[in-house]
Each structure stands twice: as structure tokens, then as C-alpha cells.
Design a protein around this motif. Sequence first.
Motif, short mmCIF file in Angstrom:
data_model
loop_
_atom_site.label_atom_id
_atom_site.label_comp_id
_atom_site.label_asym_id
_atom_site.label_seq_id
_atom_site.Cartn_x
_atom_site.Cartn_y
_atom_site.Cartn_z
N VAL A 1 0.83 -1.20 0.00
CA VAL A 1 0.00 0.00 0.00
C VAL A 1 0.87 1.25 0.00
N LEU A 2 2.03 1.22 0.66
CA LEU A 2 2.94 2.37 0.60
C LEU A 2 3.45 2.58 -0.82
N ALA A 3 3.72 1.49 -1.52
CA ALA A 3 4.14 1.58 -2.92
C ALA A 3 3.05 2.21 -3.77
N ASN A 4 1.81 1.81 -3.52
CA ASN A 4 0.70 2.37 -4.27
C ASN A 4 0.52 3.86 -3.99
N VAL A 5 0.72 4.26 -2.73
CA VAL A 5 0.64 5.69 -2.38
C VAL A 5 1.71 6.47 -3.14
N TYR A 6 2.92 5.94 -3.15
CA TYR A 6 4.03 6.62 -3.81
C TYR A 6 3.75 6.81 -5.30
N LEU A 7 3.36 5.74 -5.98
CA LEU A 7 3.15 5.82 -7.43
C LEU A 7 1.82 6.49 -7.78
N HIS A 8 0.90 6.56 -6.84
CA HIS A 8 -0.32 7.34 -7.03
C HIS A 8 0.03 8.80 -7.30
N TYR A 9 1.00 9.30 -6.51
CA TYR A 9 1.42 10.70 -6.68
C TYR A 9 2.45 10.87 -7.79
N VAL A 10 3.38 9.95 -7.89
CA VAL A 10 4.47 10.09 -8.86
C VAL A 10 3.96 9.88 -10.30
N LYS B 1 12.93 12.94 -10.35
CA LYS B 1 12.58 13.90 -9.31
C LYS B 1 12.27 13.21 -7.99
N PHE B 2 11.78 11.97 -8.07
CA PHE B 2 11.37 11.24 -6.88
C PHE B 2 12.29 10.05 -6.59
N GLY B 3 13.53 10.14 -7.11
CA GLY B 3 14.54 9.14 -6.78
C GLY B 3 14.42 7.83 -7.53
N LEU B 4 13.66 7.82 -8.61
CA LEU B 4 13.45 6.59 -9.37
C LEU B 4 14.12 6.70 -10.74
N GLU B 5 14.35 5.54 -11.35
CA GLU B 5 15.07 5.50 -12.62
C GLU B 5 14.46 4.45 -13.54
N LEU B 6 14.36 4.80 -14.81
CA LEU B 6 13.88 3.83 -15.80
C LEU B 6 14.98 2.85 -16.15
#
Length: 426
Positions: A215-224, A273-278
Motif C-alpha cells: 500500500v505504501l508503494a501504491n501511495v508513492y506511485l499514485h502521486y508520482v 525527481k522522486f529518486g526513481l530511474e527507468l
Amino acid sequence: MGINDAEIRRQSEVYSKVQNLMHCVDESSLTEEHRKQEKKKAVGIDGVNKAAYDKQAGMNIRSLVERMRRFQYKPLPVRRVYIPKANGKLRPLGISAYEDRLVQGVMARLLNDVYEERFLDCSYGFRPGRSAHQAVEFINRSVMAGKVGYVLEADIKGFFDNVDHEWLMKFLEHDIQDKNFLRYIKRFLIAGIMEGTELKDSDRGTPQGGLISPVLANVYLHYVLDLWIDKAIKPRLKGEVYYVRYADDFLIMFQKEQDAGAVMAVLPKRLGKFGLELAEEKTRIMPFGRYKGTKENFDFLGFTFFNAKMRNGKYKLGVRTSKKKLKAKKQAAKAWVKERMNKPVTETMTQVAAILRGHYNYYGVSGNFTALNAFYRHMRYLVHKMLNRRSQRKSVTYDKFDRIWQYHVPAPLIKVDICHWSPKTV
């Protein structure tokens, strides 16, 4: 008191921020979570399992509640172990301490109640009443009845290990006004990882194997991603856009190539911007759909999607088990059958039937019968070969094996219709 799911959802629907969540983490809710725990679950660094905790469950839970009230409760580091993958590599797995699992279970349920009223329809992973099959159905509906001409297939590199804690807490604070509840989420995030005898910091990422992580992952990607694509990207594009996400796997389908290129250009910056990379090697744009007729295909959630035709020559979206997943399944089946060499035949057949039912339940979508049958036949071959090898006097005749197999093992079966929709729903 326990958790009043309806009340929390109502509060989330009516108010911009939800309050008073921590008081729901009480004796009643923790006792309920204790009852739901699996008996044979691996233990964390505390060495406590359900049976041991159950001996004095009432006293243990009262003590836990009191420690939480006084802010003396601190989650223990997650025990990290590695399990082999079908490709020979190792997958890290986190095992939480027993009390941490109880607290995370209750908090995860509360977070689900808060965010089910806020999450968008485009996300399907780890949400109540949603499944991978619904995501597959959405793709099928979009391609068959929408205006899909291009697909952006993307992959986030090591998502669960790279969630930025500061951003995650900002997202949660945007929706939850309960400092104590958020304080304990932060404690779970920084609890650390115990690998062997070495304690490692967890300054990034979500708790490995934790009940709260999905659920924390879903919250993060909900916004990102979700809100960004829905509110900022879609209004600026010229053609139709269809977006679907399951946990950290996502797919964007476009009507126009220029729109796909525009999103591809800004996506790395957005994630960065949110610390993630493709993962560049797994990210591409391809022409796809009824208007293209190409031989391109893409994988998503263990399925391969490809352009195909019906018997009457009309276009259809083909869906089959991905070659990678099917190969992994066959390798795992071979290793499992090898371990059954000296086990009772009836017990083995019962477990074979359970394995195949589980396979049908996930991969048994309409149009995928050929791949289902391939796995069924492979499993049949492996079991027959194993029974012949263990017979010292004579081989098991095909007729005898066939009777045993037919009695115990279910034939390939399509379980999910991914085509039960009308063009009006797109």
C-alpha cells in the motif's frame, strides 16, 4: 474497538485529511491480525512464531499496545534471506518480527481504507477487489475498442529499494493528519535490514516483505505517476491515452506516435525527481494495435500481448503466457518433480493437481488455451518419466499412468473471460 472500515472510508471521502487512525491500532484489531497469521510462517530476528506468541497472546498484545502508547515500541530490523529464482539468480526476501507483522497488518488495513477513496481506477495491484486479470482485461478492451496505435513499455529499476522516504512521508502527510500514526510508519521505514550478522541501514525503500509495503508503494506511485498522467499529461496530448498500473509495473498506450514520444521524453525526468530511474533496456515505444498490423509484442504481468486475427480475418488482440514465464514454470516443475522420486503416488498426484489448478487460475484467460495445454502436457511428461525411473522392476505402462493421471489431474481450463465488455464501456 477494532477497525471501522466504513467510517474511515467515509472520513476519507468527505475530508481532505483523515484523523485519529492510531487509536484503531488497539487490542481488538491486533488480536484479529494475530488470528489471521499463518502458523508456518518463517520467523524474523526475534525467533517468535504464531504458536509461541499464542501461549500468552492476551498479555503480549496488551503489552504491545501499552508500549505503542508510550512510544516505546520500535520495529526490529527485517531479516533478509535469499531464495533462488528460475533463472538461477537469487531474490531477496524480507521476514519481519512477529509483533511487527501484527502492527503492519493493522496499519496496512487502515491505509487501504484511507486510500481506496483516493486511488484512481488505473491502478490494480494490491487493492481490495482488484486483480491482475482486470488489468489484462483493461488492456484488451483498450486495444480492441479504443484507438491504440502505439505502446510505451516501461520498467522502473529496483522500485521497492529506491522509494524516497522524505517524499513518501510528504505524500502521506497530504492525506493523513495523525502524527503518531505517521511516526510509526517512519519507524518501519528506517528499522534496518539484518543480513546474516550484519545490520544494514534502510534509508531508502519500503520494508522488504512487510505487509505495509504494497500500500505504501501504491501511495508513492499514485502521486508520482497516476495523478501526473491523469491531471498533467492527458490534457496536453492530442490523441487518446490509456494508462494501466499494477504495483510498479505500468503500461501507457497511445493513439498518436508524437504523444508517445512526448511522454517518453519527460518520463525519466519525472521519475528522477522522486529518486526513481527507468531501466533503459526494458523501456521502448512500439507500433501496436489494429491500425498497425505489426509483429511487435510486449509482456505485462506474465502475459505476452500480440496482434492476431480471428478466423473470419478480423483483428483481435492475442494473449498468451509469456515465453519467459512459461520457461520458468517448466524449470520449477522439473525441479519439484525430481524431489518427488520417493514420495507416495497419490500424494504427488494431489499436489500436481493443486499446482495445475493454481496455474489455470492465473494464466487461464480467454485465448490462452494453447499455452495452458503446453504446461499441462509438460507436467504430465515429467511425472510419467519420474514414475518410470523409480520403478525397479518394470516401467509404468502408458495406459496405467493415463488412468492415474485422469483420475487425479484436471484438464486445462479457461477460468477468466477477459472479453466480457462492450465498446460503450471504453
